[in-house]
Structures are given as C-alpha cells and as structure tokens.
Write a protein that holds these residues in place. Structure first.
Motif, PDB file in Angstrom:
ATOM      1  N   SER A  39     -32.056 -13.877  28.605  1.00  0.00           N
ATOM      2  CA  SER A  39     -31.606 -15.177  29.120  1.00  0.00           C
ATOM      3  C   SER A  39     -31.868 -15.199  30.622  1.00  0.00           C
ATOM      4  N   ILE A  40     -33.104 -15.461  30.988  1.00  0.00           N
ATOM      5  CA  ILE A  40     -33.503 -15.458  32.394  1.00  0.00           C
ATOM      6  C   ILE A  40     -34.401 -16.650  32.681  1.00  0.00           C
ATOM      7  N   PRO A  41     -34.469 -17.056  33.949  1.00  0.00           N
ATOM      8  CA  PRO A  41     -35.363 -18.163  34.294  1.00  0.00           C
ATOM      9  C   PRO A  41     -36.820 -17.696  34.320  1.00  0.00           C
ATOM     10  N   LEU A  42     -37.724 -18.626  34.107  1.00  0.00           N
ATOM     11  CA  LEU A  42     -39.150 -18.327  34.181  1.00  0.00           C
ATOM     12  C   LEU A  42     -39.598 -18.383  35.637  1.00  0.00           C
ATOM     13  N   THR A  43     -40.120 -17.258  36.120  1.00  0.00           N
ATOM     14  CA  THR A  43     -40.697 -17.168  37.463  1.00  0.00           C
ATOM     15  C   THR A  43     -42.002 -16.392  37.342  1.00  0.00           C
ATOM     16  N   ASP A  44     -42.706 -16.274  38.444  1.00  0.00           N
ATOM     17  CA  ASP A  44     -43.921 -15.454  38.421  1.00  0.00           C
ATOM     18  C   ASP A  44     -43.595 -14.010  38.050  1.00  0.00           C
ATOM     19  N   GLU A  45     -42.431 -13.519  38.477  1.00  0.00           N
ATOM     20  CA  GLU A  45     -42.030 -12.141  38.179  1.00  0.00           C
ATOM     21  C   GLU A  45     -41.609 -11.946  36.723  1.00  0.00           C
ATOM     22  N   THR A  46     -41.075 -12.986  36.091  1.00  0.00           N
ATOM     23  CA  THR A  46     -40.574 -12.827  34.721  1.00  0.00           C
ATOM     24  C   THR A  46     -41.587 -13.258  33.659  1.00  0.00           C
ATOM     25  N   ARG A  47     -42.658 -13.907  34.078  1.00  0.00           N
ATOM     26  CA  ARG A  47     -43.685 -14.328  33.113  1.00  0.00           C
ATOM     27  C   ARG A  47     -44.220 -13.086  32.398  1.00  0.00           C
ATOM     28  N   ASN A  48     -44.196 -13.084  31.054  1.00  0.00           N
ATOM     29  CA  ASN A  48     -44.640 -11.984  30.201  1.00  0.00           C
ATOM     30  C   ASN A  48     -43.879 -10.683  30.495  1.00  0.00           C
ATOM     31  N   LEU A  49     -42.631 -10.801  30.915  1.00  0.00           N
ATOM     32  CA  LEU A  49     -41.798  -9.623  31.160  1.00  0.00           C
ATOM     33  C   LEU A  49     -41.667  -8.778  29.899  1.00  0.00           C
ATOM     34  N   ILE A  50     -41.498  -9.444  28.761  1.00  0.00           N
ATOM     35  CA  ILE A  50     -41.409  -8.744  27.478  1.00  0.00           C
ATOM     36  C   ILE A  50     -42.779  -8.874  26.802  1.00  0.00           C
ATOM     37  N   SER A  51     -43.689  -8.011  27.223  1.00  0.00           N
ATOM     38  CA  SER A  51     -45.064  -7.998  26.722  1.00  0.00           C
ATOM     39  C   SER A  51     -45.120  -7.260  25.384  1.00  0.00           C
ATOM     40  N   LYS A  52     -46.296  -7.234  24.786  1.00  0.00           N
ATOM     41  CA  LYS A  52     -46.470  -6.498  23.532  1.00  0.00           C
ATOM     42  C   LYS A  52     -46.084  -5.033  23.712  1.00  0.00           C
ATOM     43  N   ASP A  53     -46.465  -4.419  24.836  1.00  0.00           N
ATOM     44  CA  ASP A  53     -46.103  -3.020  25.096  1.00  0.00           C
ATOM     45  C   ASP A  53     -44.593  -2.832  25.127  1.00  0.00           C
ATOM     46  N   LYS A  54     -43.885  -3.784  25.696  1.00  0.00           N
ATOM     47  CA  LYS A  54     -42.419  -3.700  25.752  1.00  0.00           C
ATOM     48  C   LYS A  54     -41.829  -3.914  24.352  1.00  0.00           C
ATOM     49  N   ILE A  55     -42.406  -4.832  23.591  1.00  0.00           N
ATOM     50  CA  ILE A  55     -41.920  -5.095  22.229  1.00  0.00           C
ATOM     51  C   ILE A  55     -42.087  -3.851  21.365  1.00  0.00           C
ATOM     52  N   ASP A  56     -43.149  -3.109  21.590  1.00  0.00           N
ATOM     53  CA  ASP A  56     -43.372  -1.873  20.837  1.00  0.00           C
ATOM     54  C   ASP A  56     -42.274  -0.838  21.084  1.00  0.00           C
ATOM     55  N   LEU A  57     -41.569  -0.944  22.206  1.00  0.00           N
ATOM     56  CA  LEU A  57     -40.478  -0.009  22.516  1.00  0.00           C
ATOM     57  C   LEU A  57     -39.202  -0.292  21.713  1.00  0.00           C
ATOM     58  N   ILE A  58     -39.056  -1.524  21.239  1.00  0.00           N
ATOM     59  CA  ILE A  58     -37.825  -1.952  20.575  1.00  0.00           C
ATOM     60  C   ILE A  58     -37.720  -1.312  19.190  1.00  0.00           C
ATOM     61  N   LYS A  59     -36.500  -0.893  18.853  1.00  0.00           N
ATOM     62  CA  LYS A  59     -36.252  -0.311  17.532  1.00  0.00           C
ATOM     63  C   LYS A  59     -36.627  -1.298  16.422  1.00  0.00           C
ATOM     64  N   SER A  60     -37.125  -0.756  15.314  1.00  0.00           N
ATOM     65  CA  SER A  60     -37.510  -1.605  14.187  1.00  0.00           C
ATOM     66  C   SER A  60     -36.298  -2.187  13.457  1.00  0.00           C
ATOM     67  N   THR A  61     -35.101  -1.751  13.841  1.00  0.00           N
ATOM     68  CA  THR A  61     -33.865  -2.253  13.230  1.00  0.00           C
ATOM     69  C   THR A  61     -33.052  -3.112  14.196  1.00  0.00           C
ATOM     70  N   ALA A  62     -33.637  -3.465  15.312  1.00  0.00           N
ATOM     71  CA  ALA A  62     -32.913  -4.223  16.334  1.00  0.00           C
ATOM     72  C   ALA A  62     -32.937  -5.722  16.033  1.00  0.00           C
ATOM     73  N   THR A  63     -32.085  -6.433  16.749  1.00  0.00           N
ATOM     74  CA  THR A  63     -32.087  -7.891  16.751  1.00  0.00           C
ATOM     75  C   THR A  63     -32.477  -8.336  18.148  1.00  0.00           C
ATOM     76  N   PHE A  64     -33.478  -9.190  18.250  1.00  0.00           N
ATOM     77  CA  PHE A  64     -33.987  -9.668  19.537  1.00  0.00           C
ATOM     78  C   PHE A  64     -33.765 -11.169  19.619  1.00  0.00           C
ATOM     79  N   ILE A  65     -33.086 -11.610  20.681  1.00  0.00           N
ATOM     80  CA  ILE A  65     -32.784 -13.029  20.872  1.00  0.00           C
ATOM     81  C   ILE A  65     -33.383 -13.474  22.195  1.00  0.00           C
ATOM     82  N   ASN A  66     -34.148 -14.543  22.167  1.00  0.00           N
ATOM     83  CA  ASN A  66     -34.697 -15.108  23.399  1.00  0.00           C
ATOM     84  C   ASN A  66     -34.221 -16.546  23.540  1.00  0.00           C
ATOM     85  N   THR A  67     -33.423 -16.786  24.580  1.00  0.00           N
ATOM     86  CA  THR A  67     -32.979 -18.140  24.898  1.00  0.00           C
ATOM     87  C   THR A  67     -33.605 -18.599  26.205  1.00  0.00           C
TER      88      THR A  67
END
Length: 141
Positions: A39-67
C-alpha cells in the motif's frame, strides 16, 4: 502475530517502532511473510518495486495483496505465480486497463477489484468534510 514492515523512510515511522513493529528489508519481508500487503504511492522509486525477481522470493503458500497502483507490482509475473501454485493467493485492488486478457481466466486463488478508493461514498464524504473545514479555516483568518 508478528508484524513486519519495509519502508525507505524509517525516521518518519517512530510511532510504529513504539508499537513493536519490526522493520526489515524488502527481501526479508518477501521471503518470510505469510501475508504481504503493498500500500504505497506510485513514484519513480516505487515503479516496479515488486518485480518478477522479487515475486520469485515470495513463499508459494503466501497471500499477496496489492492496493497500490498497478505499476508498482509486476502483475503478469504475480498471476503466473498464482497459476503455478494454487496455494499462492492474490488480492488486487488495481486499475484493470491492459490486463483484461490475464484476468479473463477464472482462478480460485485470485481476487481482483477495480481501484476506486476515492469514489466510495465514505471517501467522498471525508473529502467533502476536509474541504469544508479548510474553507472555514481560511475564511476565519
């Protein structure tokens, strides 16, 4: 429940430190958490903050929410992970433009709602009240 947080502006969040919130790196949050909420604002610094490489770090049993705004998260990579792991849950409150094809397939582990936070009755009432209070404050000067 342990609550952890990532922020680039730790000095602005002493109130959370006082509540016992654990501050960690983004990678630590993604690797360790069972529930992740972005839950963060879109800025140049946050654009693509959660990239594919970051998504690969997330547990396969997790819940991911993007607001947040869609451009903060690689939505395509997120849905690909949900397709690969039926134990990976995704909740998205996002602008749907450009993602119609991805979301045309039904998934038991993905929920998508349109990002209209500022259009709810409660949000409009709050904005009206804030505006009225500011006008009164200026007029009383």
């Amino acid at each position: 429940m342990e609550i952890s947080c990532f922020t680039r502006t730790l000095h602005k969040h002493n109130d959370l430190l006082n509540l016992g919130i654990n501050f960690k790196t983004l990678d630590e949050i993604l690797k360790e958490s069972d529930i992740i909420n972005v839950s963060i604002p879109l800025t140049d610094e946050t654009r693509n903050l959660i990239s594919k490489d970051k998504i690969d770090l997330i547990k396969s049993t997790a819940t991911f929410i993007n607001t947040s705004r869609t451009d903060i998260v690689d939505t395509k990579a997120l849905i690909e992970k949900a397709d690969e792991y039926n134990t990976f849950y995704v909740g998205l409150d996002i602008d749907l433009g450009g993602y119609e094809e991805i979301f045309s397939k039904f998934r038991n582990n993905v929920i998508v709602t349109p990002h209209i936070a500022g259009v709810s009755k409660q949000a409009i009432t709050r904005m009206d009240n804030e505006l009225a209070n500011k006008i009164v404050k200026i007029v009383r000067r």
